[in-house]
Write a protein that holds these residues in place. Structure first.
Motif, short mmCIF file in Angstrom:
data_model
loop_
_atom_site.label_atom_id
_atom_site.label_comp_id
_atom_site.label_asym_id
_atom_site.label_seq_id
_atom_site.Cartn_x
_atom_site.Cartn_y
_atom_site.Cartn_z
N ARG A 151 0.82 -1.21 0.00
CA ARG A 151 0.00 0.00 0.00
C ARG A 151 0.86 1.26 0.00
O ARG A 151 0.50 2.27 -0.60
N GLN A 173 -4.07 3.56 -2.54
CA GLN A 173 -4.54 4.64 -3.38
C GLN A 173 -4.25 4.32 -4.84
O GLN A 173 -3.22 3.72 -5.14
N PRO A 174 -5.12 4.73 -5.75
CA PRO A 174 -4.90 4.44 -7.17
C PRO A 174 -3.53 4.94 -7.64
O PRO A 174 -3.14 6.07 -7.38
N LYS A 201 -11.26 -6.41 -0.38
CA LYS A 201 -11.49 -6.56 -1.82
C LYS A 201 -11.95 -5.24 -2.44
O LYS A 201 -11.50 -4.86 -3.54
N LYS A 202 -12.83 -4.54 -1.74
CA LYS A 202 -13.30 -3.26 -2.24
C LYS A 202 -12.15 -2.27 -2.34
O LYS A 202 -12.04 -1.51 -3.32
N GLU A 203 -11.28 -2.28 -1.31
CA GLU A 203 -10.11 -1.40 -1.30
C GLU A 203 -9.21 -1.67 -2.50
O GLU A 203 -8.78 -0.76 -3.21
N GLU A 205 -9.88 -3.19 -5.33
CA GLU A 205 -10.53 -2.90 -6.61
C GLU A 205 -10.65 -1.40 -6.85
O GLU A 205 -10.45 -0.92 -7.97
N SER A 206 -10.93 -0.64 -5.78
CA SER A 206 -11.03 0.82 -5.92
C SER A 206 -9.68 1.43 -6.29
O SER A 206 -9.62 2.40 -7.04
N ALA A 207 -8.60 0.85 -5.76
CA ALA A 207 -7.26 1.35 -6.05
C ALA A 207 -6.66 0.73 -7.30
O ALA A 207 -5.53 1.04 -7.67
N LYS A 208 -7.44 -0.16 -7.95
CA LYS A 208 -7.00 -0.83 -9.18
C LYS A 208 -5.69 -1.60 -8.98
O LYS A 208 -4.79 -1.58 -9.82
#
Length: 263
Positions: A151, A173-174, A201-203, A205-208
């Motif tokens: 991260r 973060q993306p 998982k949401k984290e 996917e949101s950050a790609k």
């Protein structure tokens, strides 16, 4: 007959030579004023530079489990460093101490980064290591550490977590996470509830983030550690070794490392 005996002797002698090519031993390095005590393992049968892998221990501290993993990685063709995140090779003999030691690192991201990066620098300097191809794996507390380092954007090809915590105060973060991420989780691990998995998982996917999550049916916390049952019984904790999940997760790791180190 003499030729047959000679062939057998040479064959076994060659096998012994290959086995003896694994070099391992303790190493000391520093993060600031703190002396860290790690364990370096590699195969000296080849002179080629190869990928390096950091191994981060469970909350008990730098122990034989981490060293065994480093040895298995060396046998698979990598240079492995079992790091020390507590300093001085400190180990916990009770969950209260383990929680205290791990908490001191978990709640202090700059401290975590400095000790992790000290291990990275040591590994990079090894003449056997291709410094552009590094990865990190971690167990329990160590799993959460390698995820935090991904991260934070550390220069790693990939990180792999075995039964590690997924929650964080520093979500990905993306564009910041460079490492591919592999999480191997026990489906019956009470320390990693479904809502934590969903949030992770949401984290990702949101950050790609390029990630893979594997849930092992029937596996509980610390499923890779053969000492888990004894520790669980001693301290009344839901810790269990699971031979099937241990084997399957190690094979998953081997496939992951081959993929991230292809280039």
């Amino acid at each position: 007959m003499r030729r047959l005996i000679l062939a057998i002797v040479l064959a076994f002698g060659g096998l012994a030579a290959v086995q003896a090519a694994i070099k391992e031993g303790p190493v000391e390095y520093k993060a600031g004023d703190t002396v860290l005590k790690g364990y370096l393992v590699y195969d000296d049968a080849t002179q080629e530079r190869r990928p390096g892998v950091l191994v981060v221990h469970e909350w008990w501290g730098h122990d034989q489990h981490a060293r065994n993993s480093a040895r298995k990685l060396a046998e698979a063709g990598y240079v492995a460093l079992a790091v020390d995140m507590y300093g001085g090779g400190k180990q916990a003999d009770h969950p209260d101490n383990a929680g205290k030691f791990s908490g001191e690192v978990r709640k202090n991201l700059p401290l975590m980064k400095s000790r992790f990066e000290a291990g990275m620098q040591l590994l990079r300097k090894q003449p056997q290591v291709d410094e552009k191809r590094l990865a990190a794996i971690g167990y329990c507390f160590g799993g959460s550490v390698v995820l935090e380092m991904a991260r934070a954007g550390e220069e790693l090809r990939g990180v792999a977590s075995f039964h590690g915590g997924l929650a964080t105060e520093h979500p990905a973060q993306p564009g910041k996470t460079k490492a591919r991420v592999l999480v191997m989780n026990g489906a019956e691990d009470p320390f990693v509830p479904p809502e934590q998995i969903a949030a992770f998982k949401k984290e990702m996917e949101s950050a790609k983030v390029n990630y893979k999550f594997v849930n092992y049916p029937g596996a509980k916390h610390s499923f890779t550690n053969p000492d888990a049952d004894a520790n669980g019984a001693k301290f009344n904790l839901p810790l269990n070794y699971n031979a099937v999940a241990d084997k399957e997760s190690w094979l998953e790791l081997q496939s992951f490392l081959k993929q991230i180190f292809k280039q």
